[in-house]
Design a protein around this motif. Structure first.
Motif, PDB file in Angstrom:
ATOM      1  N   LEU A   1     -10.240  35.222  14.110  1.00  0.00           N
ATOM      2  CA  LEU A   1     -11.558  34.950  13.539  1.00  0.00           C
ATOM      3  C   LEU A   1     -11.514  34.903  12.021  1.00  0.00           C
ATOM      4  CD1 LEU A   1     -13.797  37.036  15.967  1.00  0.00           C
ATOM      5  CD2 LEU A   1     -13.167  34.619  16.084  1.00  0.00           C
ATOM      6  N   TRP A   2     -10.337  34.721  11.466  1.00  0.00           N
ATOM      7  CA  TRP A   2     -10.161  34.467  10.039  1.00  0.00           C
ATOM      8  C   TRP A   2      -8.865  33.680   9.908  1.00  0.00           C
ATOM      9  CZ3 TRP A   2      -6.219  36.046   6.583  1.00  0.00           C
ATOM     10  CH2 TRP A   2      -5.212  36.811   7.172  1.00  0.00           C
ATOM     11  N   GLU A   3      -8.600  33.146   8.737  1.00  0.00           N
ATOM     12  CA  GLU A   3      -7.323  32.483   8.504  1.00  0.00           C
ATOM     13  C   GLU A   3      -6.909  32.646   7.053  1.00  0.00           C
ATOM     14  OE1 GLU A   3      -8.223  28.518   9.768  1.00  0.00           O
ATOM     15  OE2 GLU A   3      -8.842  27.874   7.767  1.00  0.00           O
ATOM     16  N   PRO A   4      -5.616  32.841   6.829  1.00  0.00           N
ATOM     17  CA  PRO A   4      -5.139  32.913   5.445  1.00  0.00           C
ATOM     18  C   PRO A   4      -5.242  31.545   4.790  1.00  0.00           C
ATOM     19  CG  PRO A   4      -3.300  32.933   6.987  1.00  0.00           C
ATOM     20  CD  PRO A   4      -4.542  33.011   7.809  1.00  0.00           C
ATOM     21  N   ARG A   5      -5.441  31.557   3.510  1.00  0.00           N
ATOM     22  CA  ARG A   5      -5.540  30.292   2.791  1.00  0.00           C
ATOM     23  C   ARG A   5      -4.288  29.451   3.013  1.00  0.00           C
ATOM     24  NH1 ARG A   5      -8.039  33.824  -0.871  1.00  0.00           N
ATOM     25  NH2 ARG A   5      -6.069  34.276  -1.920  1.00  0.00           N
ATOM     26  N   GLY A   6      -4.505  28.190   3.347  1.00  0.00           N
ATOM     27  CA  GLY A   6      -3.388  27.276   3.506  1.00  0.00           C
ATOM     28  C   GLY A   6      -2.745  27.294   4.879  1.00  0.00           C
ATOM     29  N   MET A   7      -3.257  28.099   5.827  1.00  0.00           N
ATOM     30  CA  MET A   7      -2.684  28.144   7.177  1.00  0.00           C
ATOM     31  C   MET A   7      -3.827  28.135   8.191  1.00  0.00           C
ATOM     32  SD  MET A   7       0.008  30.810   8.937  1.00  0.00           S
ATOM     33  CE  MET A   7       1.252  30.537   7.688  1.00  0.00           C
ATOM     34  N   PRO A   8      -4.295  26.952   8.595  1.00  0.00           N
ATOM     35  CA  PRO A   8      -5.417  26.889   9.546  1.00  0.00           C
ATOM     36  C   PRO A   8      -5.060  27.557  10.872  1.00  0.00           C
ATOM     37  CG  PRO A   8      -5.014  24.751   8.521  1.00  0.00           C
ATOM     38  CD  PRO A   8      -3.853  25.617   8.163  1.00  0.00           C
ATOM     39  N   MET A   9      -5.847  28.550  11.268  1.00  0.00           N
ATOM     40  CA  MET A   9      -5.634  29.190  12.569  1.00  0.00           C
ATOM     41  C   MET A   9      -6.900  29.848  13.117  1.00  0.00           C
ATOM     42  SD  MET A   9      -3.453  32.682  11.825  1.00  0.00           S
ATOM     43  CE  MET A   9      -2.056  31.930  11.005  1.00  0.00           C
ATOM     44  N   THR A  10      -8.052  29.610  12.479  1.00  0.00           N
ATOM     45  CA  THR A  10      -9.281  30.160  13.034  1.00  0.00           C
ATOM     46  C   THR A  10      -9.475  29.666  14.461  1.00  0.00           C
ATOM     47  OG1 THR A  10     -10.268  30.122  10.830  1.00  0.00           O
ATOM     48  CG2 THR A  10     -11.759  30.414  12.678  1.00  0.00           C
TER      49      THR A  10
ATOM     50  N   VAL B   1     -20.577  40.931  15.285  1.00  0.00           N
ATOM     51  CA  VAL B   1     -22.028  40.828  15.132  1.00  0.00           C
ATOM     52  C   VAL B   1     -22.423  40.934  13.663  1.00  0.00           C
ATOM     53  CG1 VAL B   1     -24.221  41.958  15.681  1.00  0.00           C
ATOM     54  CG2 VAL B   1     -22.484  41.661  17.467  1.00  0.00           C
ATOM     55  N   ARG B   2     -21.775  41.836  12.926  1.00  0.00           N
ATOM     56  CA  ARG B   2     -22.107  41.999  11.502  1.00  0.00           C
ATOM     57  C   ARG B   2     -21.720  40.772  10.681  1.00  0.00           C
ATOM     58  NH1 ARG B   2     -23.202  47.177   9.715  1.00  0.00           N
ATOM     59  NH2 ARG B   2     -22.785  48.899  11.157  1.00  0.00           N
ATOM     60  N   ASN B   3     -20.574  40.227  10.977  1.00  0.00           N
ATOM     61  CA  ASN B   3     -20.033  39.141  10.154  1.00  0.00           C
ATOM     62  C   ASN B   3     -20.331  37.756  10.704  1.00  0.00           C
ATOM     63  OD1 ASN B   3     -18.121  40.493   7.962  1.00  0.00           O
ATOM     64  ND2 ASN B   3     -17.899  41.649   9.865  1.00  0.00           N
ATOM     65  N   GLY B   4     -20.673  37.694  11.988  1.00  0.00           N
ATOM     66  CA  GLY B   4     -20.909  36.407  12.624  1.00  0.00           C
ATOM     67  C   GLY B   4     -19.606  35.705  12.955  1.00  0.00           C
ATOM     68  N   LEU B   5     -19.646  34.883  13.996  1.00  0.00           N
ATOM     69  CA  LEU B   5     -18.480  34.059  14.288  1.00  0.00           C
ATOM     70  C   LEU B   5     -18.290  33.041  13.170  1.00  0.00           C
ATOM     71  CD1 LEU B   5     -18.988  33.365  18.105  1.00  0.00           C
ATOM     72  CD2 LEU B   5     -17.182  34.762  17.083  1.00  0.00           C
ATOM     73  N   PRO B   6     -17.053  32.748  12.810  1.00  0.00           N
ATOM     74  CA  PRO B   6     -16.841  31.756  11.753  1.00  0.00           C
ATOM     75  C   PRO B   6     -17.242  30.359  12.205  1.00  0.00           C
ATOM     76  CG  PRO B   6     -14.752  32.393  12.763  1.00  0.00           C
ATOM     77  CD  PRO B   6     -15.794  33.309  13.327  1.00  0.00           C
TER      78      PRO B   6
ATOM     79  N   PRO C   1     -25.953  37.429  25.280  1.00  0.00           N
ATOM     80  CA  PRO C   1     -26.596  36.859  24.090  1.00  0.00           C
ATOM     81  C   PRO C   1     -26.192  37.534  22.786  1.00  0.00           C
ATOM     82  CG  PRO C   1     -28.161  38.169  25.366  1.00  0.00           C
ATOM     83  CD  PRO C   1     -26.922  38.066  26.192  1.00  0.00           C
ATOM     84  N   LEU C   2     -25.470  38.663  22.838  1.00  0.00           N
ATOM     85  CA  LEU C   2     -25.075  39.342  21.605  1.00  0.00           C
ATOM     86  C   LEU C   2     -24.096  38.501  20.794  1.00  0.00           C
ATOM     87  CD1 LEU C   2     -25.450  42.048  20.083  1.00  0.00           C
ATOM     88  CD2 LEU C   2     -23.405  42.877  21.257  1.00  0.00           C
ATOM     89  N   VAL C   3     -23.274  37.714  21.477  1.00  0.00           N
ATOM     90  CA  VAL C   3     -22.279  36.861  20.826  1.00  0.00           C
ATOM     91  C   VAL C   3     -22.586  35.413  21.194  1.00  0.00           C
ATOM     92  CG1 VAL C   3     -19.817  36.304  20.638  1.00  0.00           C
ATOM     93  CG2 VAL C   3     -20.543  38.694  20.915  1.00  0.00           C
ATOM     94  N   ASP C   4     -22.446  34.511  20.238  1.00  0.00           N
ATOM     95  CA  ASP C   4     -22.719  33.098  20.484  1.00  0.00           C
ATOM     96  C   ASP C   4     -21.498  32.473  21.164  1.00  0.00           C
ATOM     97  OD1 ASP C   4     -23.353  30.422  20.485  1.00  0.00           O
ATOM     98  OD2 ASP C   4     -23.987  30.349  18.390  1.00  0.00           O
ATOM     99  N   TRP C   5     -21.469  32.562  22.500  1.00  0.00           N
ATOM    100  CA  TRP C   5     -20.290  32.095  23.225  1.00  0.00           C
ATOM    101  C   TRP C   5     -20.184  30.582  23.254  1.00  0.00           C
ATOM    102  CZ3 TRP C   5     -16.531  35.214  23.565  1.00  0.00           C
ATOM    103  CH2 TRP C   5     -16.777  36.594  23.591  1.00  0.00           C
ATOM    104  N   ARG C   6     -21.272  29.874  23.095  1.00  0.00           N
ATOM    105  CA  ARG C   6     -21.169  28.413  23.009  1.00  0.00           C
ATOM    106  C   ARG C   6     -20.480  28.025  21.699  1.00  0.00           C
ATOM    107  NH1 ARG C   6     -20.680  25.146  27.195  1.00  0.00           N
ATOM    108  NH2 ARG C   6     -21.648  23.098  26.908  1.00  0.00           N
ATOM    109  N   ARG C   7     -20.809  28.715  20.637  1.00  0.00           N
ATOM    110  CA  ARG C   7     -20.125  28.470  19.367  1.00  0.00           C
ATOM    111  C   ARG C   7     -18.653  28.848  19.490  1.00  0.00           C
ATOM    112  NH1 ARG C   7     -22.359  29.797  13.411  1.00  0.00           N
ATOM    113  NH2 ARG C   7     -20.507  29.283  12.218  1.00  0.00           N
ATOM    114  N   TYR C   8     -18.387  29.943  20.178  1.00  0.00           N
ATOM    115  CA  TYR C   8     -17.002  30.358  20.399  1.00  0.00           C
ATOM    116  C   TYR C   8     -16.236  29.270  21.146  1.00  0.00           C
ATOM    117  CZ  TYR C   8     -13.081  33.139  22.198  1.00  0.00           C
ATOM    118  OH  TYR C   8     -11.834  33.606  22.525  1.00  0.00           O
TER     119      TYR C   8
END
Length: 672
Positions: A537-546, A308-313, A591-598
């Motif tokens: 919900l994050w990825e290291p640079r150069g390794m797509p995995m979000t 919630v603080r950081n938002g879904l990527p 509604p606390l988390v944007d599950w459609r975006r997820y």
């Protein structure tokens, strides 16, 4: 909020020599007492409004050098700056030679360092209104050093109060222990995979770790891709989480949430002592930022709080436009994955089964009747003898068979050699190592999958006894918190599991729609949120995995696959496909988390996975002979079974891509 001298404060932490001086940062949500040792500032105690000592920040930093007889704390002679919400300390590493001068050790211990190894500033900032403490470290090496560890935040949760007693502990993507289970225990793993105190950083799905007790969770979060230090062209170092509940690292009565350098290279063994050590050079800068949060609820609430603080990527960028992706999948299905007279399948082995029609076929044909592949797909489906629809008598018999297996409390038990037989993995594991589940045990998924089917059968037959039985299954699981029981055919029955989470969300939402019980809607939201503990919900640079997901936090058959290391995408896609097929709006349930975006994120992540043999990023596992088929392009546009979080490569089986297409069609409905 205030910060003030407090000479009367008596620390409760008994493993530090109090120097008689303290400062207090406080607001209505959290009190932070910062104390001076006899040798300098400082350590800190975090206390809840009710007076519970939640955690101890053991130091402002500590460095262990290859060439020093003892680790050296970073301490400050005084407070460099103070405001109503912040304390800053100019720190220096203890100089062992100075500390021993004039003592009985002076004549026989010779430290090679005559000055501090490290100096710098550590700043503690308490949020004006929230239970959130920011820790910021800016340090500089004063020597050329070989470092076995450099510790930043080192939070001993429960130290001096409730000890190792806890409700649960979560490091997303790596650990989820409840009750008296140990993190890095052998409940779901065997060594060497069991030791996960210092996991490879790319296996951590969300950069927050938490321990909860009695309705309060203490969490430590960080910036996982922060470049903490580097020298010339040498490798950059990033924050390394250290997670142990109970605190097996220091063998103390409490739980440990920590960050250190260097980062672990292989995620195994004693990763909290680097071998070989990390090199630091004179003048080298080290920076690290972290946050300590106190959240009402359990550890999952701390993970949700981070989201919630950081938002879904942002969802991954589409590999192709959505309609083009669907047509590419349709082209693969109607050509490479079509087998005349047999149906659709990958045909990787002689035992492969074939489908009468792809799962997305009807929706695709309705949406794109004039696509280049629609006519071919329609003709192929029509050429196969349709699967007979079961009559009412057969459906009633199926439902009554399920009722016969339901226990008096509403749950369903594990029958590994009977109705839960899928393959012999758990029998081999039972005989070779230990049972992955005992006959008669129950777990969330064992009750949720029959509940879903009972709801379906009730709708098809009008038999109210089936929906009443499904409701009893829901009620039997109301007090559960961790999803367990999915993938039971090859993984420990009670291991944390994503498939169980998805099935539970669907089952409770079906129950809410039918009965309107608000407890069921609350459970829908809870089980949806458990998906976050398995999702990158994050990825290291150069390794797509979000938005890649872990299927479970355990190993298959104790030894044969490590699901902390590997992602699987089809299971999370199944959750949203089931929701679409049942007409459920999961986004409305929470509604606390944007599950459609997820859903958009996990779907486009799956599209990122789709195979192209020219990339040469995939290798088979238990079907090595299929490599030649892959190289011929036969599996192009198939979904690989696994993605390795440490290498970035794909493996396992090639899976039909229709589950991806089902989700794309559902998302396309939103777009009109």
């Amino acid at each position: 909020m205030t910060t003030s001298p407090d000479l009367t404060t008596q620390p409760r932490y008994r493993h530090a020599a109090y120097g008689g001086e303290s400062r207090v940062l406080r607001n209505d949500a959290l009190r932070v007492d910062v104390h001076r040792r006899t040798t300098g500032w400082g350590w800190a105690e975090l206390t809840a409004p009710d007076g519970t000592l939640l955690a101890v920040l053991d130091h402002l930093g500590e460095v262990c050098l290859r060439d020093s007889p003892v680790p050296m704390r970073l301490e400050a002679a005084g407070i460099a700056a103070a405001t109503t919400h912040e304390l800053a300390f100019d720190v220096r590493a203890t100089v062992v030679a100075e500390a021993l001068r004039g003592t009985s050790f002076d004549t026989w211990i010779g430290s090679p360092f005559t000055g501090p190894a490290l100096t710098g500033r550590v700043t503690l900032t308490l949020d004006p209104a929230d239970a959130r403490l920011r820790l910021h470290y800016v340090l500089e090496s004063q020597q050329d050093l070989y470092v076995r560890y450099l510790r930043g935040p080192w939070l001993r949760v429960g130290e001096g109060s409730f000890g190792a007693d806890r409700d649960d502990a979560i490091l997303p993507g790596v650990e989820w222990a409840v009750g008296r289970e140990w993190t890095s225990g052998t409940d779901w793993f065997r060594d060497p995979w069991a030791m996960r105190v210092t996991p490879h950083r790319t296996t951590v799905a969300v950069p927050v770790m938490a321990v909860s007790r009695a309705g309060t969770a203490v969490a430590l979060s960080w910036e996982p891709d922060q470049d903490c230090t580097g020298w010339f062209s040498m490798r950059r170092e990033h924050p390394q989480p250290v997670f142990a509940a109970p605190n097996l690292v220091e063998r103390r009565d409490g739980s440990l949430l920590g960050l250190m350098l260097p980062e672990a290279r292989d995620g195994a063994g004693d990763g909290w002592h680097a071998d070989p050590p990390m090199e630091l050079h004179r003048g080298q800068r080290i920076e690290l930022t972290a946050h300590v949060s106190v959240v009402t609820g359990r550890s999952l609430d701390a993970v949700t709080d981070w989201v919630v603080r950081n938002g879904l990527p942002e969802p991954p960028a589409p590999r192709w436009p959505i309609e083009e992706t669907l047509h590419r999948i349709a082209e693969a299905v109607t050509t490479r994955l079509w087998h005349e007279g047999r149906g659709y399948g990958t045909a990787q082995s002689e035992t492969d089964t074939f489908r009468r029609e792809p799962r997305f076929a009807r929706a695709y044909l309705d949406r794109f009747p004039d696509s280049p592949h629609a006519r071919t797909m329609a003709e192929q489906v029509a050429s196969l003898a349709p699967e007979p629809e079961p009559g009412t008598d057969a459906l009633l018999a199926e439902g009554r068979e399920l009722l016969a297996h339901q226990r008096p409390d509403g749950s369903f038990g594990f029958d590994p050699e009977g109705r839960h037989w899928r393959k012999d993995d758990f029998l081999v594991a039972r005989d070779l190592v230990a049972p992955m589940g005992q006959p008669g045990d129950t777990a969330l998924d064992l009750s949720m999958t029959p509940a879903i089917r009972l709801f379906e059968l009730a709708a098809l037959t009008g038999e109210q006894e089936f929906s009443a039985a499904a409701r009893r299954a829901l009620d039997a699981c109301l007090d559960l918190h961790r999803p367990e029981g999915g993938d039971f055919w090859e993984t420990p029955l009670h291991a944390p599991n994503l498939l169980a989470a998805g099935h539970a969300a669907i089952a409770y939402e079906l129950g809410f729609g039918l009965f309107g019980d608000p407890r069921y809607r609350e459970r829908t939201a809870h089980w949806l949120r458990t998906l976050l503990a398995f999702t990158h919900l994050w990825e290291p640079r150069g390794m797509p995995m979000t938005y890649n997901t872990k299927p479970c936090l355990c190993s298959s058959d104790w030894y044969f696959a490590n699901w902390v290391r590997d992602h699987v995408q089809w299971e999370v896609l199944t959750t949203f496909a089931l929701a679409a097929e049942h007409g459920l709006d999961l986004a409305a349930a929470d509604p606390l988390v944007d599950w459609r975006r997820y859903q958009e994120g996990v779907t486009w992540a799956a599209v990122r996975w789709l195979l192209d043999h020219r990339d040469d990023t995939w290798r088979p596992h238990n079907l090595p002979a299929s490599l030649d088929l892959y190289r011929e392009g036969r599996f192009d546009m198939c979904l690989p079974d696994t993605h390795n979080a440490t290498t970035g490569l794909y493996g396992g089986m090639a899976i039909m891509p229709d589950i991806v297409a089902v989700n794309l069609l559902d998302l396309l409905g939103d777009a009109g």
